[in-house]
Motif scaffolding. Structure first.
Motif, PDB file in Angstrom:
ATOM      1  N   ASN A 134       1.475  -8.629   2.886  1.00 50.83           N
ATOM      2  CA  ASN A 134       2.906  -8.416   3.098  1.00 50.83           C
ATOM      3  C   ASN A 134       3.076  -7.801   4.491  1.00 50.83           C
ATOM      4  O   ASN A 134       3.202  -6.601   4.628  1.00 50.83           O
ATOM      5  CB  ASN A 134       3.483  -7.504   2.020  1.00 50.83           C
ATOM      6  N   ARG A 150      -5.130  -3.666 -12.035  1.00 59.73           N
ATOM      7  CA  ARG A 150      -6.003  -3.945 -10.882  1.00 59.73           C
ATOM      8  C   ARG A 150      -6.600  -2.640 -10.393  1.00 59.73           C
ATOM      9  O   ARG A 150      -5.926  -1.616 -10.334  1.00 59.73           O
ATOM     10  CB  ARG A 150      -5.209  -4.598  -9.743  1.00 59.73           C
ATOM     11  N   VAL A 210      -0.696  -5.463  -4.603  1.00 62.74           N
ATOM     12  CA  VAL A 210      -0.910  -5.874  -5.995  1.00 62.74           C
ATOM     13  C   VAL A 210       0.358  -6.517  -6.538  1.00 62.74           C
ATOM     14  O   VAL A 210       0.300  -7.551  -7.209  1.00 62.74           O
ATOM     15  CB  VAL A 210      -1.358  -4.670  -6.867  1.00 62.74           C
ATOM     16  N   ASP A 211       1.504  -5.919  -6.252  1.00 61.93           N
ATOM     17  CA  ASP A 211       2.776  -6.501  -6.702  1.00 61.93           C
ATOM     18  C   ASP A 211       2.940  -7.915  -6.146  1.00 61.93           C
ATOM     19  O   ASP A 211       3.369  -8.831  -6.845  1.00 61.93           O
ATOM     20  CB  ASP A 211       3.961  -5.637  -6.256  1.00 61.93           C
ATOM     21  N   GLU A 212       2.611  -8.096  -4.887  1.00 66.31           N
ATOM     22  CA  GLU A 212       2.778  -9.391  -4.228  1.00 66.31           C
ATOM     23  C   GLU A 212       1.761 -10.412  -4.740  1.00 66.31           C
ATOM     24  O   GLU A 212       2.079 -11.587  -4.913  1.00 66.31           O
ATOM     25  CB  GLU A 212       2.624  -9.215  -2.715  1.00 66.31           C
ATOM     26  N   ARG A 216      -0.571  -0.800  -3.581  1.00 69.88           N
ATOM     27  CA  ARG A 216       0.285  -1.098  -4.741  1.00 69.88           C
ATOM     28  C   ARG A 216       1.221  -2.266  -4.431  1.00 69.88           C
ATOM     29  O   ARG A 216       1.421  -3.150  -5.265  1.00 69.88           O
ATOM     30  CB  ARG A 216       1.097   0.137  -5.124  1.00 69.88           C
ATOM     31  N   ALA A 217       1.801  -2.269  -3.237  1.00 68.78           N
ATOM     32  CA  ALA A 217       2.688  -3.368  -2.852  1.00 68.78           C
ATOM     33  C   ALA A 217       1.919  -4.686  -2.776  1.00 68.78           C
ATOM     34  O   ALA A 217       2.444  -5.741  -3.149  1.00 68.78           O
ATOM     35  CB  ALA A 217       3.358  -3.063  -1.519  1.00 68.78           C
ATOM     36  N   GLU A 223       0.256   3.299  -1.129  1.00 68.81           N
ATOM     37  CA  GLU A 223       1.526   2.581  -1.289  1.00 68.81           C
ATOM     38  C   GLU A 223       1.366   1.121  -0.862  1.00 68.81           C
ATOM     39  O   GLU A 223       1.883   0.207  -1.519  1.00 68.81           O
ATOM     40  CB  GLU A 223       2.623   3.229  -0.453  1.00 68.81           C
ATOM     41  N   GLY A 229       0.278 -10.561  -7.713  1.00 67.74           N
ATOM     42  CA  GLY A 229       0.398 -10.943  -9.117  1.00 67.74           C
ATOM     43  C   GLY A 229      -0.992 -11.048  -9.733  1.00 67.74           C
ATOM     44  O   GLY A 229      -1.777 -10.115  -9.684  1.00 67.74           O
ATOM     45  N   THR A 230      -1.340 -12.215 -10.263  1.00 68.39           N
ATOM     46  CA  THR A 230      -2.662 -12.402 -10.870  1.00 68.39           C
ATOM     47  C   THR A 230      -3.664 -13.026  -9.907  1.00 68.39           C
ATOM     48  O   THR A 230      -4.828 -13.186 -10.244  1.00 68.39           O
ATOM     49  CB  THR A 230      -2.554 -13.301 -12.118  1.00 68.39           C
ATOM     50  N   TYR A 267      -3.767   0.085 -11.109  1.00 65.23           N
ATOM     51  CA  TYR A 267      -2.340  -0.183 -10.993  1.00 65.23           C
ATOM     52  C   TYR A 267      -2.100  -1.607 -11.476  1.00 65.23           C
ATOM     53  O   TYR A 267      -2.678  -2.562 -10.942  1.00 65.23           O
ATOM     54  CB  TYR A 267      -1.899  -0.005  -9.537  1.00 65.23           C
ATOM     55  N   ARG A 268      -1.272  -1.734 -12.511  1.00 69.22           N
ATOM     56  CA  ARG A 268      -0.967  -3.039 -13.097  1.00 69.22           C
ATOM     57  C   ARG A 268      -2.231  -3.821 -13.447  1.00 69.22           C
ATOM     58  O   ARG A 268      -2.334  -5.022 -13.206  1.00 69.22           O
ATOM     59  CB  ARG A 268      -0.062  -3.844 -12.192  1.00 69.22           C
TER      60      ARG A 268
END
Length: 121
Positions: A88, A57, A104-106, A101-102, A98, A108-109, A54-55
């Motif tokens: 988070n 990662r 990973v969004d938080e 994924r959240a 889920e 970033g890199t 995902y993204r």
């Protein structure tokens, strides 16, 4: 002086010995099928229940927890069955995937870091 003859075991001692042997034999016979049915212990890491990229990662969810790029994500299960993480902790998610994924969004890199032991002093 001649040695005294060895005392013969009493009836009670003989019955106790026989009873103990019978109990041990019965226990061994009862446990034998259970012990035979047990397979060898699995020492390999179990396959992930869910795995995806995902993204960019790598996310792996298994019974032991969640890993992002091989690093563990601290996950907590709430009383209502939802999940939250240290990344988070203000929002709950319905599934571990889920939640990952959240995270990973938080992130970033940035990479997850290992949690340090609490300081006592």
């Amino acid at each position: 002086m001649p040695a005294a003859p060895a005392a013969l075991p009493t009836r009670r001692a003989l019955l106790r010995t026989a009873f103990t042997a019978a109990v041990l034999a019965g226990t061994a016979a009862a446990l034998a099928p259970v012990l035979r049915a047990r397979g060898p212990r699995q020492t390999l890491t179990p396959a992930p229940l869910a795995e995806e990229t995902y993204r960019g990662r790598h996310i792996a969810v298994d019974r032991a927890g969640i890993r992002i790029d091989g690093r563990p994500l601290h996950v907590m299960r709430r009383a209502d069955g939802s999940y939250l993480s240290g990344v988070n902790h203000f929002q709950s998610f319905g599934t571990p995937l889920e939640l990952a994924r959240a995270a990973v969004d938080e992130l970033g890199t940035a990479q997850l870091v290992a949690a340090s032991a609490p300081h006592h002093g």
